[in-house]
Design a protein around this motif. Structure first.
Motif, mmCIF file in Angstrom:
data_model
loop_
_atom_site.group_PDB
_atom_site.id
_atom_site.type_symbol
_atom_site.label_atom_id
_atom_site.label_comp_id
_atom_site.label_asym_id
_atom_site.label_seq_id
_atom_site.Cartn_x
_atom_site.Cartn_y
_atom_site.Cartn_z
ATOM 1 N N GLY A 190 0.784 -1.224 0.000
ATOM 2 C CA GLY A 190 0.000 0.000 0.000
ATOM 3 C C GLY A 190 0.821 1.282 0.000
ATOM 4 N N GLN A 191 0.150 2.347 0.405
ATOM 5 C CA GLN A 191 0.752 3.676 0.426
ATOM 6 C C GLN A 191 1.081 4.165 -0.988
ATOM 7 N N ARG A 192 0.399 3.556 -1.950
ATOM 8 C CA ARG A 192 0.463 4.014 -3.341
ATOM 9 C C ARG A 192 -0.966 4.071 -3.871
ATOM 10 N N GLU A 193 -1.209 4.847 -4.899
ATOM 11 C CA GLU A 193 -2.534 4.895 -5.521
ATOM 12 C C GLU A 193 -2.782 3.626 -6.331
ATOM 13 N N LYS A 194 -3.911 3.003 -6.049
ATOM 14 C CA LYS A 194 -4.270 1.770 -6.753
ATOM 15 C C LYS A 194 -5.714 1.881 -7.241
ATOM 16 N N ARG A 195 -6.040 1.069 -8.231
ATOM 17 C CA ARG A 195 -7.348 1.163 -8.831
ATOM 18 C C ARG A 195 -7.994 -0.208 -8.976
ATOM 19 N N VAL A 196 -9.294 -0.234 -8.803
ATOM 20 C CA VAL A 196 -10.097 -1.450 -8.984
ATOM 21 C C VAL A 196 -11.157 -1.136 -10.020
ATOM 22 N N VAL A 197 -11.387 -2.087 -10.930
ATOM 23 C CA VAL A 197 -12.448 -1.889 -11.929
ATOM 24 C C VAL A 197 -13.661 -2.743 -11.565
ATOM 25 N N ILE A 198 -14.823 -2.128 -11.649
ATOM 26 C CA ILE A 198 -16.095 -2.851 -11.526
ATOM 27 C C ILE A 198 -16.749 -2.806 -12.899
ATOM 28 N N LYS A 199 -17.028 -3.972 -13.455
ATOM 29 C CA LYS A 199 -17.673 -4.024 -14.771
ATOM 30 C C LYS A 199 -18.937 -4.865 -14.664
ATOM 31 N N ILE A 200 -20.050 -4.238 -14.986
ATOM 32 C CA ILE A 200 -21.341 -4.918 -14.931
ATOM 33 C C ILE A 200 -21.872 -5.071 -16.346
ATOM 34 N N ILE A 201 -22.311 -6.278 -16.689
ATOM 35 C CA ILE A 201 -23.086 -6.426 -17.926
ATOM 36 C C ILE A 201 -24.342 -7.229 -17.616
ATOM 37 N N GLY A 202 -25.424 -6.891 -18.301
ATOM 38 C CA GLY A 202 -26.679 -7.595 -18.049
ATOM 39 C C GLY A 202 -27.845 -6.833 -18.618
ATOM 40 N N GLU A 203 -28.991 -7.035 -18.008
ATOM 41 C CA GLU A 203 -30.196 -6.433 -18.543
ATOM 42 C C GLU A 203 -31.131 -5.989 -17.431
#
Lengths: 137, 137, 137
Positions: free
Chosen positions: B124-137
């Motif tokens: 840690g102590q660094r900038e990190k990123r998480v992706v949330i990807k939703i597909i559906g209807e």
């Protein structure tokens, strides 16, 4: 909904190899025309995996050393009574997980800055297959 | 087909942390309007993961203790020749797997009774990123 | 887009078991009518997993032996202060990963030649649930 299925074939020269496939997967994504979706990349065998890692030689050596210590090649696995000698490769597949799912965003694989996709072979010199499945729009 | 892409940013105070993100993911699912679909939650870095676990303090201590023994922090990884000192965090990412995929059913994340989603930071102590990807209807 | 959600229930006789569920998952895929898509199979508990492996008895013994050594059952986990005694099962879930995502191609689960789907129970004799989520067309 669009879907694309593509198979990649591997027959490595060595028993163990890490082969970068980021470019091939990107090509399949580009050709699919999918702008928003999911891309599954999965080994169709039990002795190889798809992993995401940094493409750094020293790190790869660390991974192999650590993995071999954790799941050592040895003669006396019970699986070897069948004539096989690759039980360690099955364990390596289990611990690294066979697959990854990646987002496709604005027509591109949505990878982090150092994320590269690798085919990890644990029992090579045989024909192996990887499936790429894209669904989206 | 609907799709939603959202990024979560983290910069932890400690080198290692487990941060519960269930509520944030549920909010993204609710805002997406997707009733039936899949939700990928994936680390965009190689030194953090998304895991599903029980939110129980003692268990979290057990996980850290076990993980540190399995993938110890030490000086002499080959990756460290590059100037980095986080090879253990790469191994922690590899063993815990970077991502999870969750079902969305009747407009909600379809989680089991004790399943909580955590961002697991290993460097840690660094900038990190998480992706949330939703597909559906 | 079509979607199907199905739950499988398990209550094993033993604490640890590997139960082949390939046939049940194939049946759900066939009934879904989905020709091209993704099929998520995920444990809804933190002490069991879905894994893909070879259905070979000796290999299963190797997996259990290796896994027990890696994540031993013992009394003194901190999680056990809550009255539970299954911290090792949580670690087994973490290392094997709770889920897999499989492609559906031409109406069928797109599995490799030796890939079988297993429910892996690490703390049985309780009711547990697995979710199968299919999306596609």
């Amino acid at each position: 909904m669009k879907s694309v299925t593509k198979y990649l074939w591997f027959k490595t020269k060595s028993k163990r190899e890490l082969i970068r496939i980021t470019e091939e997967v990107k090509k399949v994504v580009a050709e699919s025309g999918v702008k928003e979706g999911l891309c599954l990349i999965s080994s169709m065998h039990l002795t190889s995996s798809i992993i995401i890692q940094d493409d750094e030689k020293g790190l790869h050596e660390d991974i192999w050393e650590w993995l071999e210590k954790l799941t050592p090649y040895k003669k006396d696995y019970k699986h070897h009574r069948t004539g096989e000698d690759n039980a360690d490769a099955h364990l390596k597949n289990l611990v690294t997980h066979l697959q990854v799912v990646l987002p496709i965003t604005q027509g591109k694989l949505d990878l982090g800055p150092w994320q590269e996709i690798f085919y990890a072979e644990f029992d090579g010199q045989r024909e192996k297959r990887v499936v790429i499945k894209i669904i989206g729009e």
